[in-house]
Enzyme design. Structure first.
Site, PDB file in Angstrom:
ATOM      1  N   HIS A 145       0.847  -1.188   0.000  1.00 19.75           N
ATOM      2  CA  HIS A 145       0.000   0.000   0.000  1.00 19.75           C
ATOM      3  C   HIS A 145       0.881   1.236   0.000  1.00 19.75           C
ATOM      4  O   HIS A 145       2.105   1.158   0.088  1.00 19.75           O
ATOM      5  CB  HIS A 145      -0.951   0.011   1.203  1.00 19.75           C
ATOM      6  N   LYS A 150      -7.140   7.500  -1.962  1.00 16.75           N
ATOM      7  CA  LYS A 150      -6.540   7.416  -0.635  1.00 16.75           C
ATOM      8  C   LYS A 150      -5.633   6.194  -0.528  1.00 16.75           C
ATOM      9  O   LYS A 150      -6.039   5.078  -0.871  1.00 16.75           O
ATOM     10  CB  LYS A 150      -7.654   7.351   0.417  1.00 16.75           C
ATOM     11  N   HIS A 204      12.940   0.043   4.860  1.00 14.81           N
ATOM     12  CA  HIS A 204      12.406   0.794   6.003  1.00 14.81           C
ATOM     13  C   HIS A 204      13.541   1.281   6.899  1.00 14.81           C
ATOM     14  O   HIS A 204      13.579   2.450   7.312  1.00 14.81           O
ATOM     15  CB  HIS A 204      11.481  -0.102   6.834  1.00 14.81           C
ATOM     16  N   GLU A 264      -3.908  -4.122  12.953  1.00 13.69           N
ATOM     17  CA  GLU A 264      -4.799  -4.074  11.798  1.00 13.69           C
ATOM     18  C   GLU A 264      -6.076  -4.886  12.055  1.00 13.69           C
ATOM     19  O   GLU A 264      -7.182  -4.467  11.685  1.00 13.69           O
ATOM     20  CB  GLU A 264      -4.101  -4.613  10.557  1.00 13.69           C
ATOM     21  N   ASN A 284       2.663   5.392  15.320  1.00 16.45           N
ATOM     22  CA  ASN A 284       1.912   5.437  16.572  1.00 16.45           C
ATOM     23  C   ASN A 284       2.622   6.403  17.515  1.00 16.45           C
ATOM     24  O   ASN A 284       3.549   6.037  18.241  1.00 16.45           O
ATOM     25  CB  ASN A 284       1.825   4.028  17.180  1.00 16.45           C
ATOM     26  N   ARG A 328     -11.770  12.281  17.245  1.00 16.95           N
ATOM     27  CA  ARG A 328     -10.451  12.520  16.664  1.00 16.95           C
ATOM     28  C   ARG A 328      -9.905  13.862  17.129  1.00 16.95           C
ATOM     29  O   ARG A 328     -10.592  14.890  17.057  1.00 16.95           O
ATOM     30  CB  ARG A 328     -10.555  12.506  15.137  1.00 16.95           C
ATOM     31  N   THR A 384      -4.362  20.918  11.153  1.00 15.63           N
ATOM     32  CA  THR A 384      -4.782  19.586  10.729  1.00 15.63           C
ATOM     33  C   THR A 384      -4.661  19.517   9.217  1.00 15.63           C
ATOM     34  O   THR A 384      -4.453  20.536   8.553  1.00 15.63           O
ATOM     35  CB  THR A 384      -6.212  19.261  11.214  1.00 15.63           C
ATOM     36  N   SER A 385      -4.769  18.330   8.660  1.00 16.86           N
ATOM     37  CA  SER A 385      -4.479  18.158   7.239  1.00 16.86           C
ATOM     38  C   SER A 385      -5.550  18.800   6.358  1.00 16.86           C
ATOM     39  O   SER A 385      -6.732  18.805   6.691  1.00 16.86           O
ATOM     40  CB  SER A 385      -4.342  16.675   6.897  1.00 16.86           C
TER      41      SER A 385
END
Length: 556
Positions: free
Chosen positions: A11, A36, A128, A183, A291, A424, A504-505
């Site tokens: 993804h 997205k 990574h 997940e 996180n 949120r 915020t985005s």
């Protein structure tokens, strides 16, 4: 060496370009395709490449595909095993591996002129790791910890960087995966798997970890740098939640319990790693590194003096990491990231042309930062579109929605604007030099990847950015790197006495972050936002929807 990095298999497809060890450009495909995460992480979509992001990276540097010395593809199918042999229930995983093996030919089609022989398969977790260890500042010698859902056959890597070398130390084989466990819970709680894990983290603050003893039976460190994480009976802990159903206290409590067991396990892994390396610096990458609550606990209770997290810690970051890994292997000295603003930008003249073509009434004030500060002081919501777009999931003052932090109702107001859940939180941005008097936690924090305790004296002054647990996920602003943002913050404090602005985005729920001027105009036109600050231009909602002459035209 001119190296293009590609992430495509799972993804968040993305591309990044590294030239002689320096990161020139990096972008996620979702910002171009407006899907997205670029695609869903299914075997059937594994062939899809970040074609638009890759083409843009090359264009940014004035390169053609045939000019590249190498292409790093951040998955090595030669290391993979059949899904059932790894204890995974994924009957179509063989299709994913077939697509990975054919990636060089797919890339030749996507980038005409590319020699498929230049494509190199890079182990997923090494990519990574390189995205953290090689991109971090002042980290020539550092430890690196990677945790995500899965790679070729593992879900974790502990490694160490010494100079240009990256040495693996320990990996955890599948099916044990902290990322996959998280997940699973995301899906059980009615959110979108491999997308909405951050919602579980936010929901956890509303619960208590009363289910922690049960979870510890299934998720725990093994004491040797690895862990057990599989087989959690979520349905026995709480009833599943439908996507459109309200959450209950049981849902919040199971989220809090999962968050707690994740943090416990991570701390054990961090202590094991430090015991092997004795480094001062820890770098983190992989989706679990997004996180920010766990990151803060690692920074607070772990043995490392400094913790640095790759701002594109998810799979998008492996495009950059793969390119950096090949670059370092070729002898180029990797340069640290200067910032996350690695995507597209437009000149003032180009932005003016966009507005003129769209027949949008606007003004060109003497200083857009002052104009925005005044609008915010009047409790307006501002869409802020400035400079190069961000690489990674955080809005860091280039594609942001801004608001006044002193009005508690602005949290609900912004969540309504974005069409998202009311539990949120939104984040504060603050000048780096002012942060310590208001927020207690790792500083500086330019990438919004840690949570900070808000000083009690400030909680009633900036209520919109204080989460239910008294914390905030802050972004510190360095005036040397972000002079426009800094001027806006200084002027806002002069007007209000508050050195903090809500950030915020710039997007609405389910859509990627705004990237180009058309995206900004569409978002502004469809949302109750008061002002759009696009480069030096200000577009006011009242002028845009006023009948008659429509206000000023764009400056020529």
């Amino acid at each position: 060496m001119r190296i293009l990095g590609i992430n495509a298999l799972f993804h968040d497809p993305a591309a990044a370009l590294v030239i002689d060890g320096r990161t020139v450009a990096a972008a996620e495909e979702e910002r171009f395709s407006r899907r997205k995460h670029g695609k869903r992480p299914l075997p059937f979509s594994a062939w899809e490449l970040p074609e638009q992001a890759a083409a843009w990276c090359l264009k940014r540097a004035g390169l053609r595909p045939q000019d590249l010395d190498a292409v790093a593809y951040s998955f090595d199918p030669a290391l993979a095993r059949p899904a059932d042999a790894m204890g995974l229930d994924d009957p179509w995983d063989h299709l994913r591996l077939t697509y990975a093996r054919e990636a060089p030919n797919f890339l030749r089609t996507a980038l005409p002129g590319l020699d498929p022989e230049t494509v190199r398969f890079v182990p997923h977790h090494m990519a990574h790791a390189a995205s953290g260890a090689y991109a971090a500042p002042d980290a020539d010698s550092c430890s690196v910890l990677v945790l995500d859902g899965r790679g070729e056959r593992a879900s974790h890597l502990a490694a160490r960087r010494v100079g240009g070398r990256l040495q693996p130390l320990r990996a955890q084989d599948l099916p044990h995966s902290l990322g996959l466990v998280y997940e699973e819970l995301t899906e059980h709680l009615g959110f979108l798997r491999s997308s909405d894990e951050f919602k579980v983290m936010a929901l956890a603050s509303h619960g208590t970890p009363r289910m922690l003893p049960e979870l510890r039976r299934h998720v725990y460190p093994t004491g040797d740098g690895g862990f057990h994480a599989a087989g959690v009976p979520w349905a026995e802990l709480c009833a599943p939640r439908g996507p459109d159903e309200p959450w209950t206290q049981d849902h919040a409590d199971v989220a809090a319990s999962a968050q707690a067991v994740l943090e416990e396990t991570l701390l054990d892994l961090v202590r094991w790693l430090h015991g092997r390396t004795h480094d001062a610096v820890l770098t983190l990458a992989g989706g679990v590194a997004l996180n920010c609550v766990a990151n803060s606990r690692i920074a607070r209770e772990g043995p490392f003096s400094r913790v640095w997290v790759q701002p594109a810690a998810g799979d998008a970051g492996t495009a950059l990491g793969g390119a950096l890994l090949l670059s370092a292997g070729a002898g180029d000295a990797p340069e640290p990231m200067s910032g996350a603003d690695l995507g597209r930008d437009w000149s003032d003249a180009e932005l003016g042309a966009w507005l003129k073509t769209a027949a949008v009434p606007c003004e060109k004030p003497e200083d857009i930062a002052v104009t925005v500060a005044r609008a915010l002081a009047d409790n307006g919501i501002v869409a802020w579109f400035q400079g190069r777009s961000e690489y990674g999931p955080r809005a860091l003052g280039h594609r942001s929605l801004l608001a006044h932090p002193g009005h508690a109702g602005n949290l609900e107001r912004l969540n309504d604007v974005k069409g998202r859940e009311q539990f949120r939180p939104v984040a504060p941005m603050v000048l780096a030099e002012r942060a310590a008097e208001i927020f207690d936690g790792p500083l500086p924090s330019p990438y919004m990847l840690f949570v900070h305790d808000v000083a009690p004296a400030w909680r009633d002054r900036v209520p919109a950015v204080v989460h239910v647990d008294g914390t905030a996920r802050i972004q510190t602003v360095d005036p040397a790197r972000e002079p426009l943002l800094a001027r806006m913050l200084v002027e806002f404090e002069r007007l209000t006495g508050l050195p903090v602005v809500v950030n915020t985005s710039l997007n609405t729920a389910g859509r990627p972050m705004v990237d180009d001027p058309r995206d900004a105009l569409e978002c502004f036109g469809s949302s109750p936002v008061d002002l759009l600050a696009v480069g030096p231009y200000a577009v006011r909602r009242g002028a845009l929807f006023r009948t008659g002459d429509g206000g000023e035209e764009v400056a020529q």
